[in-house]
Scaffold this motif. Structure first.
Motif, short mmCIF file in Angstrom:
data_model
loop_
_atom_site.label_atom_id
_atom_site.label_comp_id
_atom_site.label_asym_id
_atom_site.label_seq_id
_atom_site.Cartn_x
_atom_site.Cartn_y
_atom_site.Cartn_z
N TYR A 99 0.94 -1.14 0.05
CA TYR A 99 0.15 -0.01 -0.24
C TYR A 99 0.56 1.32 -0.21
O TYR A 99 0.41 2.33 -0.06
CB TYR A 99 -0.82 0.24 1.08
CG TYR A 99 -1.78 -0.60 2.02
CD1 TYR A 99 -3.29 -1.74 0.68
CD2 TYR A 99 -1.65 -1.79 2.54
CE1 TYR A 99 -3.06 -2.88 0.45
CE2 TYR A 99 -1.98 -3.40 2.37
CZ TYR A 99 -3.14 -3.70 1.45
OH TYR A 99 -3.53 -4.66 1.96
N TYR A 140 -8.03 0.17 -5.87
CA TYR A 140 -8.26 0.89 -4.79
C TYR A 140 -9.24 2.27 -4.99
O TYR A 140 -8.65 3.48 -4.86
CB TYR A 140 -6.56 1.31 -3.80
CG TYR A 140 -5.95 -0.06 -4.15
CD1 TYR A 140 -6.33 -1.07 -2.63
CD2 TYR A 140 -4.88 -0.51 -4.06
CE1 TYR A 140 -6.24 -1.83 -2.70
CE2 TYR A 140 -4.29 -0.92 -4.38
CZ TYR A 140 -4.60 -1.92 -3.64
OH TYR A 140 -3.89 -3.29 -3.78
N LYS A 146 -10.82 -1.08 -0.57
CA LYS A 146 -10.77 -0.06 -0.53
C LYS A 146 -9.77 1.14 -0.99
O LYS A 146 -9.09 1.42 -1.33
CB LYS A 146 -8.83 -1.19 -0.26
CG LYS A 146 -9.10 -2.40 0.92
CD LYS A 146 -7.73 -3.46 0.17
CE LYS A 146 -8.21 -4.24 1.28
NZ LYS A 146 -6.92 -5.52 1.71
N TRP A 149 -5.60 3.12 -0.19
CA TRP A 149 -4.96 2.19 0.32
C TRP A 149 -3.79 2.13 -0.04
O TRP A 149 -3.33 2.06 -0.64
CB TRP A 149 -5.62 1.29 0.33
CG TRP A 149 -6.75 0.66 1.87
CD1 TRP A 149 -7.78 1.26 1.95
CD2 TRP A 149 -6.55 -0.22 2.38
NE1 TRP A 149 -8.15 1.17 2.72
CE2 TRP A 149 -7.18 0.31 3.82
CE3 TRP A 149 -5.68 -1.35 2.79
CZ2 TRP A 149 -7.79 -0.59 4.64
CZ3 TRP A 149 -5.52 -1.99 4.18
CH2 TRP A 149 -6.32 -2.06 4.37
#
Length: 218
Positions: A99, A140, A146, A149
């Motif tokens: 990430y 993402y 997510k 992220w």
């Protein structure tokens, strides 16, 4: 004519960022067949983690009093700056890891940044054409589980585009772990489309990179 190419993937044989980078490079060399490609592979030749602090401390130390480690770090930073400033165009292939920004790229950037030619006050890189290839194992984007992220792409754009002032193009591919991680098997169709779109963007970016340099040379 010179293209500087940097690769940060730790998996050369299966790297999605390297594959896209190959497409960019292919368009560059097709347009400039006699050009030189200077390569910096951060997986096979990682920058020592101690090099940046050694270069920083060495910069505040009189030359005759520097340690051997400080002299080596400053010399390596000078080499990195030579590669960047000496190239007509730049190609950075940098995957997202955990990430965030690849530690290999961050260490390289920090050390290169100590050279006065490419700090924010310098102009050596301003307007130089460049392509950033960035790939993500997941997805993402806005609306995804997510979302937000990806803590790499925005930082990469900021330091390359705003700090160094590069004329930057970005090739972005998500879902590279589809087909690798069974938990992502349901996303095979969108992942295939994202791959095709990224490959098209890489080819287009390579052509633009070659044309931008040719225009600047006129």
């Amino acid at each position: 004519m010179t293209l500087f190419r940097l690769d940060a993937s730790i998996l050369p044989a299966t790297s999605a960022s390297r594959s896209l980078g190959d497409l960019v490079e292919g368009e560059w060399t097709a347009a400039h067949p006699a050009s030189t490609v200077v390569r910096r592979d951060l997986a096979t030749a990682p920058v020592p983690a101690t090099a940046w602090p050694d270069a920083v401390h060495g910069g505040f130390t009189p030359e005759g009093q520097r340690t051997e480690a400080q002299r080596e770090a400053i010399s390596l930073a000078r080499t990195f700056a030579d590669e960047l400033t000496g190239a007509d165009a730049l190609l950075f292939n940098v995957p997202l890891y955990n990430y965030g920004v690849s530690q290999h790229f961050k260490t390289w950037f920090d050390l290169a940044y100590t050279d006065p030619r490419i700090d924010p006050q310098g102009t050596a890189l301003r307007g130089k054409p460049a392509t950033l290839v960035t790939v993500l194992g997941g997805n993402y984007t806005e609306g995804s589980p997510k979302e937000g992220w990806d803590h790499s792409t925005a930082w990469l754009r900021r330091v390359l585009e705003d700090v160094w002032g590069l004329d930057l193009r970005v090739v972005h591919r998500a879902f590279t772990l589809v087909g690798v991680n069974p938990a992502l098997d349901a996303f095979a169709e969108p992942a295939a489309e994202l791959k095709r779109n990224a490959e098209t963007a890489a080819v287009r970016s390579g052509r633009e990179l070659a044309e931008a340099r040719a225009t600047q040379k006129v």
